[in-house]
Design a protein around this motif. Structure first.
Motif, PDB file in Angstrom:
ATOM      1  N   ILE A  84       0.512  -1.322   0.075  1.00 44.98           N
ATOM      2  CA  ILE A  84      -0.512  -0.407  -0.469  1.00 44.98           C
ATOM      3  C   ILE A  84       1.292   1.554   0.496  1.00 44.98           C
ATOM      4  CG2 ILE A  84      -1.960   1.292   1.245  1.00 44.98           C
ATOM      5  CD1 ILE A  84      -2.476  -0.910   2.095  1.00 44.98           C
ATOM      6  N   ILE A  85       2.158   1.514   1.186  1.00 42.03           N
ATOM      7  CA  ILE A  85       2.477   2.263   0.567  1.00 42.03           C
ATOM      8  C   ILE A  85       3.876   2.523  -0.248  1.00 42.03           C
ATOM      9  CG2 ILE A  85       5.561   3.141   1.613  1.00 42.03           C
ATOM     10  CD1 ILE A  85       3.809   1.892   4.363  1.00 42.03           C
ATOM     11  N   VAL A  86       3.903   1.784  -1.169  1.00 43.69           N
ATOM     12  CA  VAL A  86       4.362   1.600  -2.396  1.00 43.69           C
ATOM     13  C   VAL A  86       3.321   1.807  -3.908  1.00 43.69           C
ATOM     14  CG1 VAL A  86       5.393   0.417  -4.554  1.00 43.69           C
ATOM     15  CG2 VAL A  86       6.598  -0.227  -2.594  1.00 43.69           C
ATOM     16  N   PHE A  87       1.804   1.693  -3.265  1.00 42.28           N
ATOM     17  CA  PHE A  87       1.578   2.375  -4.473  1.00 42.28           C
ATOM     18  C   PHE A  87       0.989   3.818  -4.465  1.00 42.28           C
ATOM     19  CE2 PHE A  87      -2.306   3.277  -6.117  1.00 42.28           C
ATOM     20  CZ  PHE A  87      -3.447   1.775  -6.714  1.00 42.28           C
ATOM     21  N   PHE A  88       1.275   4.481  -2.876  1.00 47.75           N
ATOM     22  CA  PHE A  88       1.303   5.625  -3.167  1.00 47.75           C
ATOM     23  C   PHE A  88       2.048   6.530  -3.090  1.00 47.75           C
ATOM     24  CE2 PHE A  88      -2.703   4.243  -1.006  1.00 47.75           C
ATOM     25  CZ  PHE A  88      -3.400   5.205  -1.984  1.00 47.75           C
ATOM     26  N   SER A  89       3.870   5.786  -3.267  1.00 42.68           N
ATOM     27  CA  SER A  89       4.955   6.810  -3.205  1.00 42.68           C
ATOM     28  C   SER A  89       5.362   6.237  -4.279  1.00 42.68           C
ATOM     29  CB  SER A  89       5.549   6.067  -1.775  1.00 42.68           C
ATOM     30  OG  SER A  89       5.858   5.172  -1.949  1.00 42.68           O
ATOM     31  N   SER A  90       5.762   5.460  -5.111  1.00 40.96           N
ATOM     32  CA  SER A  90       5.819   5.661  -6.115  1.00 40.96           C
ATOM     33  C   SER A  90       5.334   5.611  -7.961  1.00 40.96           C
ATOM     34  CB  SER A  90       6.818   3.767  -5.946  1.00 40.96           C
ATOM     35  OG  SER A  90       7.047   2.752  -7.061  1.00 40.96           O
ATOM     36  N   ASP A  91       6.344   5.721  -8.860  1.00 45.02           N
ATOM     37  CA  ASP A  91       6.329   6.079  -9.998  1.00 45.02           C
ATOM     38  C   ASP A  91       5.546   4.851 -10.565  1.00 45.02           C
ATOM     39  OD1 ASP A  91       8.312   5.862 -10.416  1.00 45.02           O
ATOM     40  OD2 ASP A  91       8.797   7.827 -11.101  1.00 45.02           O
ATOM     41  N   VAL A  92       6.562   3.384  -9.854  1.00 39.92           N
ATOM     42  CA  VAL A  92       6.021   2.587 -11.264  1.00 39.92           C
ATOM     43  C   VAL A  92       4.663   2.118 -11.271  1.00 39.92           C
ATOM     44  CG1 VAL A  92       8.957   2.010 -10.536  1.00 39.92           C
ATOM     45  CG2 VAL A  92       6.820   0.943  -8.939  1.00 39.92           C
ATOM     46  N   VAL A  93       3.950   2.038 -10.865  1.00 35.48           N
ATOM     47  CA  VAL A  93       2.485   1.410 -10.104  1.00 35.48           C
ATOM     48  C   VAL A  93       1.784   2.188 -11.660  1.00 35.48           C
ATOM     49  CG1 VAL A  93       2.162   1.748  -7.707  1.00 35.48           C
ATOM     50  CG2 VAL A  93       1.332   3.312  -9.163  1.00 35.48           C
ATOM     51  N   TRP A  94       1.858   3.430 -12.286  1.00 35.50           N
ATOM     52  CA  TRP A  94       1.821   4.230 -13.399  1.00 35.50           C
ATOM     53  C   TRP A  94       2.090   3.702 -14.501  1.00 35.50           C
ATOM     54  CZ3 TRP A  94      -2.797   5.750 -11.201  1.00 35.50           C
ATOM     55  CH2 TRP A  94      -2.438   5.428  -9.838  1.00 35.50           C
ATOM     56  N   LEU A  95       0.940   3.278 -15.615  1.00 34.22           N
ATOM     57  CA  LEU A  95       1.732   2.711 -17.191  1.00 34.22           C
ATOM     58  C   LEU A  95       2.618   4.293 -17.889  1.00 34.22           C
ATOM     59  CD1 LEU A  95       1.039   0.648 -18.833  1.00 34.22           C
ATOM     60  CD2 LEU A  95      -1.074   1.412 -19.985  1.00 34.22           C
ATOM     61  N   THR A  96       3.827   3.655 -18.098  1.00 38.47           N
ATOM     62  CA  THR A  96       4.145   5.360 -18.478  1.00 38.47           C
ATOM     63  C   THR A  96       3.754   5.615 -19.590  1.00 38.47           C
ATOM     64  OG1 THR A  96       6.573   3.812 -17.819  1.00 38.47           O
ATOM     65  CG2 THR A  96       7.057   5.741 -19.390  1.00 38.47           C
ATOM     66  N   GLY A  97       3.087   6.971 -19.839  1.00 38.21           N
ATOM     67  CA  GLY A  97       3.271   7.679 -20.826  1.00 38.21           C
ATOM     68  C   GLY A  97       1.577   8.300 -20.220  1.00 38.21           C
ATOM     69  N   TYR A  98       0.832   7.626 -19.816  1.00 42.17           N
ATOM     70  CA  TYR A  98      -0.329   8.028 -19.449  1.00 42.17           C
ATOM     71  C   TYR A  98      -0.765   8.350 -17.993  1.00 42.17           C
ATOM     72  CZ  TYR A  98      -0.775   4.999 -23.402  1.00 42.17           C
ATOM     73  OH  TYR A  98      -0.005   4.215 -24.562  1.00 42.17           O
TER      74      TYR A  98
END
Length: 147
Positions: free
Chosen positions: A103-117
């Protein structure tokens, strides 16, 4: 709704939540012994600022094995609830500790979003971490005995 039917579905839900979580934790723990899980964890930790420090002290494979054993123990503890409910609560505590970093990683990292979107397009990592919200809630319910 008929109270008897409501009671039946309530019992079914509680049994499936508790024992489903226990089985899932054991299963996921066993999978963590695979090299591919360690490689995935390596990428996730390396690309997450808040947890990058872990790689200074542990190899990804060693850290993956530690998580595996914690997951397996948590799952077993959840499954022994009919015989030792107080001990079983520790399985719920371990499960919450397992899912909280996701949950912490979900809110604190940009790796959860599809690059460019960006939002709301989740990457594969984001989709994997999304389940941690629900599983944390199930673990919290097991800890509170669903009252």
């Amino acid at each position: 709704m008929n109270s008897a039917i409501k009671k039946i579905f309530s019992v079914i839900a509680l049994v499936l939540l508790r024992y489903g979580l226990g089985i899932a934790l054991i299963w996921l723990g066993i999978m963590k012994f695979k090299n591919i899980e360690a490689e995935y964890l390596q990428d996730l930790l390396a690309n997450t600022t808040i947890f990058k420090w872990i790689l200074k002290y542990f190899t990804a494979y060693a850290f993956s094995q530690m998580i595996a054993w914690i997951q397996i123990v948590a799952g077993v503890l959840l499954l022994i609830h009919p015989f030792a409910p107080k001990v079983s609560r520790w399985g719920a505590v371990l499960a919450m500790l397992i899912f909280l970093p996701g949950i912490i990683v979900f809110f604190s990292s940009d790796v959860v979003w599809l690059t460019g979107y960006g939002f709301p397009e989740l990457s594969r990592t984001g989709q994997i971490l999304l389940k941690d919200f629900i599983l944390f809630g199930v673990a919290a319910g097991c800890f509170s005995e669903f009252k």
